[in-house]
Design a protein around this motif. Structure first.
Motif, PDB file in Angstrom:
ATOM      1  N   LYS A   4      31.046 116.585  39.878  1.00 57.78           N
ATOM      2  CA  LYS A   4      30.847 115.642  38.766  1.00 57.78           C
ATOM      3  C   LYS A   4      30.600 116.398  37.468  1.00 57.78           C
ATOM      4  O   LYS A   4      31.078 116.005  36.411  1.00 57.78           O
ATOM      5  CB  LYS A   4      29.675 114.703  39.059  1.00 57.78           C
ATOM      6  CG  LYS A   4      29.906 113.748  40.181  1.00 57.78           C
ATOM      7  CD  LYS A   4      30.841 112.652  39.735  1.00 57.78           C
ATOM      8  CE  LYS A   4      30.991 111.641  40.863  1.00 57.78           C
ATOM      9  NZ  LYS A   4      31.983 110.649  40.573  1.00 57.78           N
ATOM     10  N   SER A   5      29.854 117.482  37.548  1.00 58.68           N
ATOM     11  CA  SER A   5      29.568 118.294  36.366  1.00 58.68           C
ATOM     12  C   SER A   5      30.860 118.906  35.820  1.00 58.68           C
ATOM     13  O   SER A   5      31.090 118.914  34.609  1.00 58.68           O
ATOM     14  CB  SER A   5      28.563 119.390  36.724  1.00 58.68           C
ATOM     15  OG  SER A   5      28.350 120.232  35.627  1.00 58.68           O
ATOM     16  N   LEU A   6      31.684 119.408  36.713  1.00 57.27           N
ATOM     17  CA  LEU A   6      32.965 119.991  36.308  1.00 57.27           C
ATOM     18  C   LEU A   6      33.871 118.924  35.686  1.00 57.27           C
ATOM     19  O   LEU A   6      34.507 119.156  34.660  1.00 57.27           O
ATOM     20  CB  LEU A   6      33.652 120.644  37.515  1.00 57.27           C
ATOM     21  CG  LEU A   6      34.972 121.342  37.238  1.00 57.27           C
ATOM     22  CD1 LEU A   6      34.768 122.507  36.267  1.00 57.27           C
ATOM     23  CD2 LEU A   6      35.580 121.834  38.539  1.00 57.27           C
ATOM     24  N   GLU A   7      33.898 117.749  36.291  1.00 54.94           N
ATOM     25  CA  GLU A   7      34.701 116.642  35.769  1.00 54.94           C
ATOM     26  C   GLU A   7      34.222 116.232  34.372  1.00 54.94           C
ATOM     27  O   GLU A   7      35.024 115.990  33.471  1.00 54.94           O
ATOM     28  CB  GLU A   7      34.620 115.463  36.730  1.00 54.94           C
ATOM     29  CG  GLU A   7      35.507 114.297  36.338  1.00 54.94           C
ATOM     30  CD  GLU A   7      35.437 113.162  37.339  1.00 54.94           C
ATOM     31  OE1 GLU A   7      35.874 112.051  36.965  1.00 54.94           O
ATOM     32  OE2 GLU A   7      34.948 113.360  38.468  1.00 54.94           O
ATOM     33  N   LEU A   8      32.916 116.179  34.202  1.00 53.36           N
ATOM     34  CA  LEU A   8      32.344 115.828  32.904  1.00 53.36           C
ATOM     35  C   LEU A   8      32.696 116.875  31.851  1.00 53.36           C
ATOM     36  O   LEU A   8      33.059 116.534  30.715  1.00 53.36           O
ATOM     37  CB  LEU A   8      30.832 115.672  33.015  1.00 53.36           C
ATOM     38  CG  LEU A   8      30.094 115.292  31.738  1.00 53.36           C
ATOM     39  CD1 LEU A   8      30.603 113.959  31.197  1.00 53.36           C
ATOM     40  CD2 LEU A   8      28.597 115.231  31.975  1.00 53.36           C
ATOM     41  N   ILE A  12      34.832 116.101  28.461  1.00 53.57           N
ATOM     42  CA  ILE A  12      34.322 116.428  27.116  1.00 53.57           C
ATOM     43  C   ILE A  12      35.314 117.324  26.383  1.00 53.57           C
ATOM     44  O   ILE A  12      35.599 117.121  25.199  1.00 53.57           O
ATOM     45  CB  ILE A  12      32.934 117.089  27.215  1.00 53.57           C
ATOM     46  CG1 ILE A  12      31.901 116.055  27.667  1.00 53.57           C
ATOM     47  CG2 ILE A  12      32.528 117.718  25.883  1.00 53.57           C
ATOM     48  CD1 ILE A  12      30.546 116.635  28.018  1.00 53.57           C
ATOM     49  N   LYS A  13      35.871 118.303  27.066  1.00 56.93           N
ATOM     50  CA  LYS A  13      36.853 119.208  26.452  1.00 56.93           C
ATOM     51  C   LYS A  13      38.097 118.426  26.014  1.00 56.93           C
ATOM     52  O   LYS A  13      38.626 118.645  24.922  1.00 56.93           O
ATOM     53  CB  LYS A  13      37.238 120.315  27.421  1.00 56.93           C
ATOM     54  CG  LYS A  13      38.152 121.348  26.814  1.00 56.93           C
ATOM     55  CD  LYS A  13      38.429 122.487  27.770  1.00 56.93           C
ATOM     56  CE  LYS A  13      39.342 123.484  27.093  1.00 56.93           C
ATOM     57  NZ  LYS A  13      39.653 124.623  27.933  1.00 56.93           N
ATOM     58  N   LEU A  14      38.547 117.496  26.837  1.00 57.23           N
ATOM     59  CA  LEU A  14      39.708 116.683  26.496  1.00 57.23           C
ATOM     60  C   LEU A  14      39.425 115.822  25.266  1.00 57.23           C
ATOM     61  O   LEU A  14      40.256 115.726  24.358  1.00 57.23           O
ATOM     62  CB  LEU A  14      40.118 115.797  27.681  1.00 57.23           C
ATOM     63  CG  LEU A  14      41.300 114.861  27.453  1.00 57.23           C
ATOM     64  CD1 LEU A  14      42.558 115.642  27.113  1.00 57.23           C
ATOM     65  CD2 LEU A  14      41.527 113.988  28.679  1.00 57.23           C
ATOM     66  N   ILE A  15      38.255 115.226  25.201  1.00 58.21           N
ATOM     67  CA  ILE A  15      37.876 114.418  24.041  1.00 58.21           C
ATOM     68  C   ILE A  15      37.861 115.267  22.783  1.00 58.21           C
ATOM     69  O   ILE A  15      38.350 114.846  21.728  1.00 58.21           O
ATOM     70  CB  ILE A  15      36.506 113.738  24.279  1.00 58.21           C
ATOM     71  CG1 ILE A  15      36.645 112.655  25.343  1.00 58.21           C
ATOM     72  CG2 ILE A  15      35.949 113.157  22.981  1.00 58.21           C
ATOM     73  CD1 ILE A  15      35.322 112.096  25.843  1.00 58.21           C
ATOM     74  N   ILE A  20      40.564 116.663  17.640  1.00 51.06           N
ATOM     75  CA  ILE A  20      41.220 117.617  16.733  1.00 51.06           C
ATOM     76  C   ILE A  20      42.637 117.142  16.411  1.00 51.06           C
ATOM     77  O   ILE A  20      43.060 117.159  15.250  1.00 51.06           O
ATOM     78  CB  ILE A  20      41.221 119.037  17.343  1.00 51.06           C
ATOM     79  CG1 ILE A  20      39.798 119.592  17.368  1.00 51.06           C
ATOM     80  CG2 ILE A  20      42.157 119.960  16.570  1.00 51.06           C
ATOM     81  CD1 ILE A  20      39.640 120.871  18.180  1.00 51.06           C
ATOM     82  N   GLU A  21      43.380 116.705  17.422  1.00 47.57           N
ATOM     83  CA  GLU A  21      44.742 116.216  17.200  1.00 47.57           C
ATOM     84  C   GLU A  21      44.751 114.974  16.311  1.00 47.57           C
ATOM     85  O   GLU A  21      45.596 114.847  15.418  1.00 47.57           O
ATOM     86  CB  GLU A  21      45.428 115.915  18.538  1.00 47.57           C
ATOM     87  CG  GLU A  21      45.817 117.156  19.301  1.00 47.57           C
ATOM     88  CD  GLU A  21      46.586 116.834  20.567  1.00 47.57           C
ATOM     89  OE1 GLU A  21      47.387 115.872  20.553  1.00 47.57           O
ATOM     90  OE2 GLU A  21      46.374 117.532  21.572  1.00 47.57           O
TER      91      GLU A  21
END
Length: 83
Positions: A4-8, A12-15, A20-21
């Protein structure tokens, strides 16, 4: 819990990347509206660069309309089409 931590972290990185885009695209829209289109639509209170660009994209060249009534009718906002 580590999954779950990795998924979160990935979410967050995707957001952050998408933010930025979006900022880059909005900057390009602003530049195009200011330098190429130069529409007075931005002088209308509440019309942002994004909304102005959407309206211009939907309506197109305002010179194609003989009058403001015809443009309003096209947009479905003429009183004659509302009642």
């Amino acid at each position: 819990m580590p999954a779950k931590s990795l998924e979160l972290k990935h979410a967050i990185k995707l957001i952050q990347e998408l933010t930025i885009e979006i900022d880059e695209i909005e900057s390009e829209i602003k530049q195009i509206m200011d330098e190429e289109i130069r529409s007075p639509i931005l002088t209308i209170p509440g019309i942002s660069y994004r909304m102005g660009a959407i309206i211009i994209a939907e309506i197109g060249d305002l010179s194609h309309f003989d009058s403001s009534d015809k443009m309003l009718a096209y947009a479905g906002m003429s009183l004659s089409t509302l009642f």
